[in-house]
Design a protein around this motif. Structure first.
Motif, PDB file in Angstrom:
ATOM      1  N   HIS A   1       0.846  -1.345   0.055  1.00 43.05           N
ATOM      2  CA  HIS A   1       0.037   0.177  -0.146  1.00 43.05           C
ATOM      3  C   HIS A   1       0.894   1.254   0.234  1.00 43.05           C
ATOM      4  O   HIS A   1       0.362   2.369   0.142  1.00 43.05           O
TER       5      HIS A   1
ATOM      6  N   TYR B   1       3.538  11.241  -7.360  1.00 43.16           N
ATOM      7  CA  TYR B   1       3.536   9.508  -7.153  1.00 43.16           C
ATOM      8  C   TYR B   1       3.539   9.047  -5.887  1.00 43.16           C
ATOM      9  O   TYR B   1       3.586   7.828  -5.882  1.00 43.16           O
TER      10      TYR B   1
ATOM     11  N   LEU C   1       2.316   5.470  -4.466  1.00 47.19           N
ATOM     12  CA  LEU C   1       2.124   4.521  -5.703  1.00 47.19           C
ATOM     13  C   LEU C   1       3.505   3.967  -5.851  1.00 47.19           C
ATOM     14  O   LEU C   1       4.618   4.202  -5.416  1.00 47.19           O
ATOM     15  N   PRO C   2       3.187   2.535  -6.376  1.00 48.84           N
ATOM     16  CA  PRO C   2       4.385   1.820  -6.581  1.00 48.84           C
ATOM     17  C   PRO C   2       5.434   2.240  -7.880  1.00 48.84           C
ATOM     18  O   PRO C   2       5.061   1.693  -8.945  1.00 48.84           O
ATOM     19  N   VAL C   3       6.237   3.001  -7.870  1.00 46.73           N
ATOM     20  CA  VAL C   3       6.942   3.708  -9.003  1.00 46.73           C
ATOM     21  C   VAL C   3       8.569   3.683  -8.786  1.00 46.73           C
ATOM     22  O   VAL C   3       9.056   4.172  -9.940  1.00 46.73           O
TER      23      VAL C   3
END
Lengths: 256, 229
Positions: free
Chosen positions: B94, B196, B199-201
């Motif tokens: 998460h 971002y 978020l998984p970035v």
């Protein structure tokens, strides 16, 4: 009375059905008996079992003590483990004794075989962490996206995508434990039509495994197959988080 | 003539219906009935089985006392595992972090972790951008970190890979004001791309916003634990 084809045709299915019923009834009893025998054969362990442990006042405390002992052992491993405390309705991801994540258990269902387990067999099975041997999930454990390396900066620009959060998919998973038990973690709310499909798949998967066990036991009556199941309902977020965090072969502390 | 056909149709319909009924009964008998019988047998077995039980109030009282003491002792042992100083927990599913001191939550917020992207240049050169899970320690801390771009950073942009210490490898100001090193090339650092966060970035590092990073930098010292799951 002479036996003719008709009699045989009627009797055959009846015999098969009766045989299946006998096998289906005996398998769970034999499973439970095996756990009882395992406890009884450990004479050193049996010395620590006291008749007062079966008393309804003492029993929950004995189980709590066993759970704490199991958690203490779990804390000594250097990988992420799961502790499931059903009386407290909680599931925790733990690493070296530190609670990484806690989730509420909304509802749970325990196999009658486990409900009827004698306290000695319970303690023998659950006063130390149980090891997972296999797992299955309705979602990817690692949502890997493969991207080919661009040859030029222009190609890289064209391939660029906006990042997105991991989509919340209908979630359930199960873990097969070395003690022969299956722990299923299922999301509690099923609203969308896709979720309905997945829920039906979850139920049919479980049914298929159960029927498969009966037929396997019918074919090999000396080796019986029965997998008692604990179904735990939690929110989808928690189910995904827990399964993704756990190593492929993990350890669990369980209390019910 | 018509009556004859009707009678014939009815009798064939009867045969079909009795066939369907037979199949349904067989399915029920094979796939459902054994489990009903199983449940009944288990219910009876659970209620019939007796376990030798001690009911002497004095013994019970003594056992309850002993067990409560043991549970308390075990709770203390379990508590001893929790770090007394500050430590960080990162939820990579998460993209959230939790800064704790002992059992107390000091700060929580959004972060960014690995994107799970597998960058493939060829059969031998592949990079998986994932944040490793487990227990880590802060190995070193720095202010105004400089990013030395690895090979994949150029390959990802479709650029030729420069020499190991080429000027183009060094980028200033992209990692924020602070960096905390976890080892194996992984860091906790800041970001220019704040929208971002959550978020998984990332390529495996943990990115935080400026305030959270400052708090983590000031609270976590070298040797502090970081738990990633």
């Amino acid at each position: 009375m002479k036996l003719n084809k008709k009699h045989i045709l009627v009797a055959m299915p009846l015999v098969i059905i009766t045989y299946l019923m006998v096998i289906a009834s005996l398998s769970p009893l034999r499973f439970r008996n095996q756990l009882h025998q395992k406890a009884l054969s450990d004479s050193l362990f049996m010395l620590s079992i006291n008749p007062s442990f079966s008393n309804p006042v003492v029993k929950p405390l004995v189980k709590t003590e066993a759970f704490k002992q199991s958690m203490l052992q779990l804390s000594r491993y250097d990988s992420i483990g799961l502790s499931v405390n059903l009386p407290d309705s909680s599931m925790m991801l733990k690493l070296k004794g530190v609670v990484l994540y806690e989730s509420n258990v909304v509802d749970f269902k325990i196999d009658p075989v486990l409900k009827g387990l004698r306290i000695a067999a319970y303690l023998n099975s659950f006063s130390r962490p149980v090891q997972s041997v296999a797992s299955y999930s309705s979602f990817q454990k690692e949502p890997i996206v493969v991207k080919k390396a661009p040859a030029t900066p222009e190609e890289a620009l064209a391939m660029a995508t906006l990042p997105d959060s991991i989509p919340l998919v209908p979630a359930y998973f199960w873990i097969e434990l070395d003690c022969g038990i299956r722990l299923c973690v299922v999301q509690d709310d099923w609203k969308g039509s896709n979720e309905g499909k997945v829920r039906r798949k979850f139920k049919s998967d479980l049914r298929r495994l159960k029927i498969g066990n009966v037929f396997k036991s019918a074919i090999h009556p000396s080796a019986y197959y029965y997998t008692p199941t604990i179904i735990v309902e939690t929110n989808a977020d928690a189910a995904i988080t827990i399964f993704r965090a756990l190593p492929v072969l993990t350890k669990l502390s369980l209390m019910y | 003539m018509a009556g004859f056909f009707i009678i014939q149709k009815i009798s064939s319909l009867k045969r079909v219906l009795s066939g369907i009924l037979l199949i349904m009964t067989t399915c029920f008998a094979v796939f459902v009935l054994p489990f009903w019988v199983q449940q009944i047998v288990l219910f009876v077995a659970n209620n019939v089985q007796t376990e030798r039980m001690e009911n002497n109030p004095e013994t019970i009282e003594h056992e309850v006392y002993r067990l409560n003491l043991n549970i308390e002792r075990l709770n203390k042992k379990l508590d001893a595992f929790i770090p007394k100083n500050h430590y960080l927990i990162v939820n990579s599913t998460h993209n959230e972090f939790y800064l704790f001191k002992g059992k107390e939550l000091v700060r929580k917020g959004k972060c960014s972790t690995g994107s799970y992207m597998l960058l493939e240049k060829n059969e031998n050169e592949k990079w998986l951008f994932k944040t490793p899970k487990g227990e880590f320690k802060i190995r070193s801390k720095t202010t105004n970190p400089v990013w030395k771009k690895p090979d994949w950073a150029f390959i990802e942009e479709g650029l030729p890979v420069p020499a190991p210490n080429h000027n183009s490898r060094f980028e200033y100001g992209v990692l924020g004001d602070y960096a905390l090193y976890l080892g194996q090339g992984y860091m906790i650092h800041g970001t220019l791309w704040k929208r971002y966060l959550g978020l998984p970035v990332t390529h495996g590092c943990i990115r935080m916003n400026d305030d959270d990073l400052k708090a983590a930098y000031s609270k976590l010292s070298i040797g502090s634990k970081v738990y990633i799951f």
